[in-house]
Scaffold this motif. Structure first.
Motif, mmCIF file in Angstrom:
data_model
loop_
_atom_site.group_PDB
_atom_site.id
_atom_site.type_symbol
_atom_site.label_atom_id
_atom_site.label_comp_id
_atom_site.label_asym_id
_atom_site.label_seq_id
_atom_site.Cartn_x
_atom_site.Cartn_y
_atom_site.Cartn_z
ATOM 1 N N GLN A 28 -7.868 0.371 -3.005
ATOM 2 C CA GLN A 28 -8.087 -0.314 -1.733
ATOM 3 C C GLN A 28 -9.464 -0.950 -1.692
ATOM 4 O O GLN A 28 -9.632 -2.086 -1.217
ATOM 5 C CB GLN A 28 -7.924 0.687 -0.591
ATOM 6 N N THR A 62 -11.739 1.735 13.738
ATOM 7 C CA THR A 62 -11.341 2.983 13.082
ATOM 8 C C THR A 62 -12.273 4.139 13.463
ATOM 9 O O THR A 62 -11.866 5.302 13.393
ATOM 10 C CB THR A 62 -11.312 2.834 11.552
ATOM 11 N N PHE A 127 -4.451 -7.000 13.110
ATOM 12 C CA PHE A 127 -5.074 -6.235 12.026
ATOM 13 C C PHE A 127 -5.975 -5.141 12.579
ATOM 14 O O PHE A 127 -5.990 -4.012 12.066
ATOM 15 C CB PHE A 127 -5.879 -7.185 11.136
ATOM 16 N N TRP A 131 -4.860 -1.390 11.590
ATOM 17 C CA TRP A 131 -5.754 -0.645 10.703
ATOM 18 C C TRP A 131 -6.175 0.672 11.360
ATOM 19 O O TRP A 131 -6.221 1.726 10.715
ATOM 20 C CB TRP A 131 -6.968 -1.478 10.329
ATOM 21 N N ARG A 134 -3.120 2.954 11.154
ATOM 22 C CA ARG A 134 -2.905 3.469 9.800
ATOM 23 C C ARG A 134 -3.966 4.515 9.445
ATOM 24 O O ARG A 134 -3.689 5.493 8.739
ATOM 25 C CB ARG A 134 -2.928 2.336 8.773
ATOM 26 N N TYR A 160 -0.410 -0.425 0.844
ATOM 27 C CA TYR A 160 -1.231 -1.438 1.511
ATOM 28 C C TYR A 160 -1.812 -2.424 0.507
ATOM 29 O O TYR A 160 -1.763 -3.650 0.714
ATOM 30 C CB TYR A 160 -2.346 -0.741 2.293
ATOM 31 N N SER A 189 -2.372 -7.727 8.142
ATOM 32 C CA SER A 189 -1.641 -7.027 9.206
ATOM 33 C C SER A 189 -0.290 -6.530 8.708
ATOM 34 O O SER A 189 0.103 -5.382 8.960
ATOM 35 C CB SER A 189 -1.443 -7.965 10.407
ATOM 36 N N CYS A 192 -0.829 -3.590 6.425
ATOM 37 C CA CYS A 192 -1.130 -2.358 7.171
ATOM 38 C C CYS A 192 0.143 -1.741 7.733
ATOM 39 O O CYS A 192 0.325 -0.518 7.684
ATOM 40 C CB CYS A 192 -2.098 -2.681 8.314
#
Length: 433
Positions: A28, A62, A127, A131, A134, A160, A189, A192
């Motif tokens: 990632q 996040t 997004f 995010w 997720r 992802y 998006s 995700c």
């Protein structure tokens, strides 16, 4: 599948769990790094600055997702079993879905007012919300007592990466579309959304979502403990992102672009830190239940040593390869910008940030959110003030020094809070008093 079993076996030990998380977060990180390099060389400085600001906003979201959902999941679910764990999962998951959806709606309005570009407003906001969601589902997978939870989180990351790469390569070629921030966020998006699915594989109980009143009453039981956690998330944003928003707000997206490009090179360090935190929180929470202080000390020391050795090794590799990196990535796009200074200060900031994350994870696992919030808030205020002064006096590049001062302040205060909480084994080993 054979791949699942290999990941599960790797997750058997603490070091194995770190490697298992890096198996997902490593690709990632590489994906985000390569994407940023492509956009850096393709987009105009203004468009790249716009992409970076929205991407940072998503990363900021996040932090709130962590404070409200991921941290309660990783701290409280491991200490429960059976029906109690399932009830808690439904409760936190339902509230997380509602809050992340609302976050996307608010973000779309703000981005539209800011830019007036429909594609960026729709896909950028999607997004941000996806995010954050997720991030929560991965945390729940890691909180499961079975080793398969780590495998699901790793598969989420890999899904992802693979789907995001495929979408951003195939869609522009098939539809003959230019690479724009709106198109990129559309692909991210969708990736995700696909990355959330592996977190629900073979969980042992069906997915349930409920928005009944009792769900919110049940979640409200955690709010007194989470007030400090939420305040800590706000303080972390002030500490970690104030420099980005101040530079972008005062000097504009184009002035922020070289700073964003410099910090992109340090992305693997942030990935390692995220892996350490995701493994440490549930691990420390389980060990704290047994009151095994020696075991907690051992885990903490191992985590600090691994993290700092990685940061030092990464910095050495970057130093050796710097002439090549500078000529390939920055020579044409940022002529006249002090990229060497920017990257050096960004590395020092990342190392300082990494050093205090295990102590932060321990405080979270023990629900000492007040200590985290006060330390982070003090660092954030110090960093914000220093960034503003340096920005207005010396310009955007030197203002990174303010972020470094803020992180150092937080490190010092969290270290002090850890010693006050009682850490004789650690102090004796490292020669403290």
């Amino acid at each position: 599948m054979a791949a699942d079993q290999a990941i599960i076996r790797l997750s058997a030990s603490l070091g194995g769990r770190y490697l298992s998380r890096l198996a997902g977060e490593g690709p990632q990180s590489v994906y985000h790094f390569c994407l940023n390099i492509v956009l850096l060389r393709t987009l105009s400085p203004y468009d790249y600055g716009t992409f970076s600001i929205i991407f940072i906003t998503a990363a900021t979201a996040t932090l709130f997702s962590d404070a409200l959902f991921a941290i309660p999941a990783t701290v409280y679910i491991p200490s429960r079993c059976g029906c109690a764990a399932r009830v808690l999962d439904v409760t936190i998951g339902s509230v997380a879905l509602l809050v992340c959806s609302a976050l996307s709606i608010v973000a779309s309005i703000v981005i539209w007012v800011w830019l007036g570009i429909l594609s960026v407003s729709c896909f950028g906001s999607a997004f941000i919300g996806l995010w954050a969601l997720r991030n929560y589902t991965r945390a729940v997978a890691l909180a499961q007592p079975s080793r398969a939870g780590g495998a699901r989180a790793t598969l989420s990351d890999l899904t992802y990466v693979v789907s995001g790469t495929a979408l951003l390569i195939v869609v522009p070629r098939v539809l003959y579309l230019p690479l724009t921030p709106g198109l990129v966020f559309g692909g991210l998006s969708a990736a995700c959304a696909l990355g959330i699915l592996p977190c629900f594989l073979d969980r042992g109980w069906r997915i349930r979502i409920s928005f009944r009143a009792r769900i919110f009453r049940r979640y409200g039981v955690f709010l007194p403990a989470l007030v400090w956690s939420l305040a800590g998330a706000g303080a972390a944003i002030l500490l970690g992102q104030s420099q980005a928003f101040l530079v972008a707000g005062i000097a504009g997206p184009a002035a922020f672009a070289p700073i964003a490009a410099g910090f992109v090179l340090l992305a693997p360090i942030r990935v390692l830190t995220g892996s350490v935190l995701n493994v440490l929180r549930p691990e420390l929470s389980r060990r704290d239940e047994t009151r095994d202080a020696a075991s907690i000390q051992k885990v903490l020391i191992f985590s600090v040593q691994c993290a700092l050795l990685f940061v030092l090794a990464y910095g050495a590799c970057l130093l050796l390869a710097w002439p090549l990196v500078k000529s390939l990535l920055f020579a044409k796009q940022f002529v006249g910008e002090p990229m060497s200074l920017i990257v050096t200060m960004a590395w020092l900031t990342a190392m300082t940030y990494t050093a205090y994350q295990p102590f932060r994870a321990l405080a979270q696992s023990q629900s000492r959110f007040r200590d985290i919030t006060l330390a982070t808030l003090a660092g954030g205020i110090t960093g914000f003030t220093t960034v503003l002064l340096l920005l207005l006096t010396f310009g955007p590049a030197i203002s990174i020094g303010g972020a470094l001062v803020g992180e150092a302040t937080t490190l010092f205060l969290l270290w002090g809070a850890y010693l006050r909480s009682g850490a004789p084994g650690f102090v004796a080993r490292f020669g403290g008093t």
